[in-house]
Scaffold this motif. Structure first.
Motif, PDB file in Angstrom:
ATOM      1  N   LEU A 109      30.436 -58.448 -19.921  1.00  0.00           N
ATOM      2  CA  LEU A 109      29.994 -57.564 -18.844  1.00  0.00           C
ATOM      3  C   LEU A 109      29.827 -58.345 -17.549  1.00  0.00           C
ATOM      4  O   LEU A 109      30.282 -57.903 -16.473  1.00  0.00           O
ATOM      5  CB  LEU A 109      28.676 -56.901 -19.248  1.00  0.00           C
ATOM      6  N   ALA A 110      29.193 -59.508 -17.628  1.00  0.00           N
ATOM      7  CA  ALA A 110      28.969 -60.314 -16.426  1.00  0.00           C
ATOM      8  C   ALA A 110      30.268 -60.897 -15.886  1.00  0.00           C
ATOM      9  O   ALA A 110      30.557 -60.793 -14.682  1.00  0.00           O
ATOM     10  CB  ALA A 110      27.975 -61.430 -16.736  1.00  0.00           C
ATOM     11  N   LEU A 111      31.064 -61.514 -16.758  1.00  0.00           N
ATOM     12  CA  LEU A 111      32.266 -62.186 -16.279  1.00  0.00           C
ATOM     13  C   LEU A 111      33.319 -61.214 -15.770  1.00  0.00           C
ATOM     14  O   LEU A 111      34.130 -61.562 -14.905  1.00  0.00           O
ATOM     15  CB  LEU A 111      32.854 -63.075 -17.372  1.00  0.00           C
ATOM     16  N   ASP A 112      33.324 -59.998 -16.282  1.00  0.00           N
ATOM     17  CA  ASP A 112      34.270 -59.011 -15.763  1.00  0.00           C
ATOM     18  C   ASP A 112      34.001 -58.730 -14.291  1.00  0.00           C
ATOM     19  O   ASP A 112      34.919 -58.395 -13.545  1.00  0.00           O
ATOM     20  CB  ASP A 112      34.176 -57.725 -16.581  1.00  0.00           C
ATOM     21  N   ARG A 113      32.750 -58.898 -13.878  1.00  0.00           N
ATOM     22  CA  ARG A 113      32.389 -58.686 -12.480  1.00  0.00           C
ATOM     23  C   ARG A 113      32.432 -59.960 -11.648  1.00  0.00           C
ATOM     24  O   ARG A 113      32.543 -59.897 -10.426  1.00  0.00           O
ATOM     25  CB  ARG A 113      31.002 -58.040 -12.410  1.00  0.00           C
ATOM     26  N   LEU A 114      32.336 -61.106 -12.309  1.00  0.00           N
ATOM     27  CA  LEU A 114      32.319 -62.379 -11.590  1.00  0.00           C
ATOM     28  C   LEU A 114      33.691 -63.048 -11.513  1.00  0.00           C
ATOM     29  O   LEU A 114      33.902 -63.918 -10.669  1.00  0.00           O
ATOM     30  CB  LEU A 114      31.336 -63.344 -12.266  1.00  0.00           C
ATOM     31  N   LEU A 131      38.148 -69.037 -16.071  1.00  0.00           N
ATOM     32  CA  LEU A 131      36.900 -68.666 -16.740  1.00  0.00           C
ATOM     33  C   LEU A 131      36.507 -69.809 -17.672  1.00  0.00           C
ATOM     34  O   LEU A 131      37.366 -70.367 -18.361  1.00  0.00           O
ATOM     35  CB  LEU A 131      37.072 -67.388 -17.566  1.00  0.00           C
ATOM     36  N   VAL A 132      35.231 -70.128 -17.711  1.00  0.00           N
ATOM     37  CA  VAL A 132      34.698 -71.121 -18.637  1.00  0.00           C
ATOM     38  C   VAL A 132      33.526 -70.478 -19.375  1.00  0.00           C
ATOM     39  O   VAL A 132      32.625 -69.923 -18.740  1.00  0.00           O
ATOM     40  CB  VAL A 132      34.211 -72.396 -17.914  1.00  0.00           C
ATOM     41  N   VAL A 133      33.557 -70.550 -20.696  1.00  0.00           N
ATOM     42  CA  VAL A 133      32.459 -70.020 -21.503  1.00  0.00           C
ATOM     43  C   VAL A 133      31.955 -71.111 -22.427  1.00  0.00           C
ATOM     44  O   VAL A 133      32.743 -71.736 -23.151  1.00  0.00           O
ATOM     45  CB  VAL A 133      32.896 -68.790 -22.318  1.00  0.00           C
ATOM     46  N   CYS A 134      30.654 -71.336 -22.410  1.00  0.00           N
ATOM     47  CA  CYS A 134      30.003 -72.346 -23.251  1.00  0.00           C
ATOM     48  C   CYS A 134      29.104 -71.641 -24.250  1.00  0.00           C
ATOM     49  O   CYS A 134      28.106 -71.029 -23.857  1.00  0.00           O
ATOM     50  CB  CYS A 134      29.172 -73.297 -22.405  1.00  0.00           C
ATOM     51  N   CYS A 135      29.469 -71.695 -25.521  1.00  0.00           N
ATOM     52  CA  CYS A 135      28.639 -71.086 -26.571  1.00  0.00           C
ATOM     53  C   CYS A 135      28.494 -72.102 -27.701  1.00  0.00           C
ATOM     54  O   CYS A 135      29.122 -71.974 -28.748  1.00  0.00           O
ATOM     55  CB  CYS A 135      29.192 -69.761 -27.045  1.00  0.00           C
ATOM     56  N   THR A 136      27.683 -73.118 -27.432  1.00  0.00           N
ATOM     57  CA  THR A 136      27.521 -74.243 -28.339  1.00  0.00           C
ATOM     58  C   THR A 136      26.035 -74.474 -28.607  1.00  0.00           C
ATOM     59  O   THR A 136      25.171 -73.835 -28.004  1.00  0.00           O
ATOM     60  CB  THR A 136      28.110 -75.527 -27.726  1.00  0.00           C
ATOM     61  N   HIS A 186      37.224 -71.030  -7.433  1.00  0.00           N
ATOM     62  CA  HIS A 186      37.483 -69.632  -7.791  1.00  0.00           C
ATOM     63  C   HIS A 186      36.976 -69.276  -9.191  1.00  0.00           C
ATOM     64  O   HIS A 186      37.002 -68.112  -9.578  1.00  0.00           O
ATOM     65  CB  HIS A 186      38.990 -69.342  -7.733  1.00  0.00           C
ATOM     66  N   ALA A 187      36.495 -70.258  -9.957  1.00  0.00           N
ATOM     67  CA  ALA A 187      36.201 -70.034 -11.375  1.00  0.00           C
ATOM     68  C   ALA A 187      34.834 -69.389 -11.582  1.00  0.00           C
ATOM     69  O   ALA A 187      33.909 -69.548 -10.785  1.00  0.00           O
ATOM     70  CB  ALA A 187      36.271 -71.353 -12.136  1.00  0.00           C
ATOM     71  N   ALA A 188      34.718 -68.675 -12.695  1.00  0.00           N
ATOM     72  CA  ALA A 188      33.444 -68.112 -13.151  1.00  0.00           C
ATOM     73  C   ALA A 188      33.089 -68.763 -14.482  1.00  0.00           C
ATOM     74  O   ALA A 188      33.948 -68.917 -15.363  1.00  0.00           O
ATOM     75  CB  ALA A 188      33.540 -66.594 -13.311  1.00  0.00           C
ATOM     76  N   VAL A 189      31.820 -69.139 -14.637  1.00  0.00           N
ATOM     77  CA  VAL A 189      31.342 -69.881 -15.798  1.00  0.00           C
ATOM     78  C   VAL A 189      30.196 -69.117 -16.436  1.00  0.00           C
ATOM     79  O   VAL A 189      29.331 -68.573 -15.736  1.00  0.00           O
ATOM     80  CB  VAL A 189      30.864 -71.291 -15.404  1.00  0.00           C
ATOM     81  N   ALA A 190      30.168 -69.073 -17.771  1.00  0.00           N
ATOM     82  CA  ALA A 190      29.033 -68.508 -18.499  1.00  0.00           C
ATOM     83  C   ALA A 190      28.525 -69.542 -19.485  1.00  0.00           C
ATOM     84  O   ALA A 190      29.315 -70.152 -20.214  1.00  0.00           O
ATOM     85  CB  ALA A 190      29.439 -67.239 -19.247  1.00  0.00           C
ATOM     86  N   ARG A 238      30.975 -69.129  -9.697  1.00  0.00           N
ATOM     87  CA  ARG A 238      29.905 -68.201 -10.064  1.00  0.00           C
ATOM     88  C   ARG A 238      29.454 -68.569 -11.473  1.00  0.00           C
ATOM     89  O   ARG A 238      30.279 -68.645 -12.388  1.00  0.00           O
ATOM     90  CB  ARG A 238      30.382 -66.744 -10.060  1.00  0.00           C
ATOM     91  N   LEU A 239      28.140 -68.812 -11.640  1.00  0.00           N
ATOM     92  CA  LEU A 239      27.592 -69.232 -12.926  1.00  0.00           C
ATOM     93  C   LEU A 239      26.655 -68.168 -13.454  1.00  0.00           C
ATOM     94  O   LEU A 239      25.681 -67.803 -12.793  1.00  0.00           O
ATOM     95  CB  LEU A 239      26.840 -70.557 -12.777  1.00  0.00           C
ATOM     96  N   PHE A 240      26.955 -67.676 -14.664  1.00  0.00           N
ATOM     97  CA  PHE A 240      26.082 -66.725 -15.357  1.00  0.00           C
ATOM     98  C   PHE A 240      25.429 -67.430 -16.528  1.00  0.00           C
ATOM     99  O   PHE A 240      26.111 -67.990 -17.384  1.00  0.00           O
ATOM    100  CB  PHE A 240      26.882 -65.522 -15.859  1.00  0.00           C
ATOM    101  N   LYS A 241      24.102 -67.415 -16.551  1.00  0.00           N
ATOM    102  CA  LYS A 241      23.355 -68.017 -17.646  1.00  0.00           C
ATOM    103  C   LYS A 241      22.609 -66.927 -18.403  1.00  0.00           C
ATOM    104  O   LYS A 241      21.838 -66.170 -17.824  1.00  0.00           O
ATOM    105  CB  LYS A 241      22.355 -69.053 -17.121  1.00  0.00           C
ATOM    106  N   SER A 242      22.860 -66.840 -19.728  1.00  0.00           N
ATOM    107  CA  SER A 242      22.129 -65.872 -20.547  1.00  0.00           C
ATOM    108  C   SER A 242      21.316 -66.593 -21.608  1.00  0.00           C
ATOM    109  O   SER A 242      21.692 -67.680 -22.070  1.00  0.00           O
ATOM    110  CB  SER A 242      23.081 -64.865 -21.187  1.00  0.00           C
ATOM    111  N   VAL A 243      20.206 -65.988 -21.992  1.00  0.00           N
ATOM    112  CA  VAL A 243      19.352 -66.521 -23.057  1.00  0.00           C
ATOM    113  C   VAL A 243      19.191 -65.520 -24.201  1.00  0.00           C
ATOM    114  O   VAL A 243      18.630 -65.847 -25.233  1.00  0.00           O
ATOM    115  CB  VAL A 243      17.966 -66.926 -22.508  1.00  0.00           C
TER     116      VAL A 243
END
Length: 303
Positions: free
Chosen positions: A108-113, A183-188, A203-207, A275-280
């Motif tokens: 949801l976030a990255l689709d907008r970022l 796009l960069v996604v970190c799920c570690t 131009h990149a978006a990171v989560a 653009r960096l999105f951080k979720s908890v």
């Protein structure tokens, strides 16, 4: 007997459930905080929420040693309740719910970022969340290329093969691959930064989604300092998001928009810096997806 509902929603439906909850006025800043209790095996989490016609609570276990035993790291269950009466409606698998809603939040976030032409995903991690994030992002973005970065070559190649089976070019790479990512996604489960944040293109978006502890981080201060910042809720991020807490301690606070503002268009999304999105992970997200599953199963309307 309380019925046990199988989780049959696809990632796109989970993304819609979250977006609909926010569009209907849910304020993530007022969502109750999770309660975390240390136990010998790891941690027990209690996550209650209520909104509209429904309430619910997730009891989740985080057992770091489980993967070495061939068991899931995340365990637990979800109890969905009728909002006005608090009568139980259904039980859901808490681990499966987490595995669905966490990638849906990121999607949801990255689709907008994401930049309009974003096609290359660099994915850190090879566990269930990595698979879930790949599937969720494919549900909302036309990805053409995936680079998997993992600690062990075997699981990394397995995830790359899964991506290829989904029709996307994929290969195993190293942390330096972020330099060419859209796009960069970190799920570690990392507790220290995974890559040099100076390499990420403007131009990149990171989560970053892998931790909910103030002393754990997947991205460094360099990336936080460069980026426009977003989180599910400012309140939750400043309690639990080590990626931001550590950077703010070193470099001072920075503007932080929440997911509701991103969904409703109130948040500014620049494209001249990352653009960096951080979720908890938050309890309202579990409730939104669990309620959507209940309505889908029972044939109830969305209102």
């Amino acid at each position: 007997m309380i019925p046990h509902l199988p989780l049959t929603l696809d990632p796109a439906a989970a993304v819609r459930a979250l977006a609909d909850a926010l569009a209907a006025g849910l304020d993530p800043e007022t969502a109750p905080p999770r309660t975390a209790v240390p136990v010998p095996a790891g941690e027990l989490l209690l996550m209650p929420a209520a909104a509209g016609r429904y309430a619910g609570v997730k009891i989740a276990g985080v057992a770091p040693a489980n993967p070495d035993r061939g068991l899931p790291r995340i365990t637990g269950g979800y109890l969905l309740l009728d909002g006005p009466t608090l009568q139980p409606l259904a039980l859901l698998d808490g681990a499966a719910l987490t595995a669905l809603r966490t990638p849906a939040v990121t999607a949801l976030a990255l689709d907008r970022l994401a930049a309009p032409g974003a096609r290359h995903l660099v994915l850190f991690g090879t566990g269930p969340q990595a698979y879930g994030h790949l599937d969720a992002l494919l549900a909302v973005r036309p990805l053409e290329r995936v680079t998997v970065v993992g600690r062990r070559p075997g699981p990394a190649e397995e995830l790359a093969a899964h991506a290829r089976a989904r029709g996307t070019a994929a290969a195993v790479g190293g942390p330096e691959a972020v330099a060419g990512a859209d796009l960069v996604v970190c799920c570690t489960t990392a507790r220290t930064p995974l890559f040099d944040g100076r390499l990420v293109a403007p131009h990149a978006a990171v989560a970053a989604v892998g931790s909910h502890e103030p002393d754990a981080r997947e991205v460094d201060t360099a990336l936080v300092r460069r980026s426009a910042l977003y989180a599910e809720a400012r309140s939750a991020a400043l309690r639990e998001a080590g990626d931001l807490v550590a950077a703010f301690a070193e470099d001072g606070p920075a503007p932080l928009a929440n997911l509701s503002e991103l969904v409703t268009g109130a948040a500014v999304v620049p494209h001249d810096r990352p653009r960096l999105f951080k979720s908890v992970g938050m309890a309202w997200e579990d409730l939104a997806v669990a309620a959507a599953q209940y309505k889908s199963t029972t044939g109830l309307s969305a209102t």
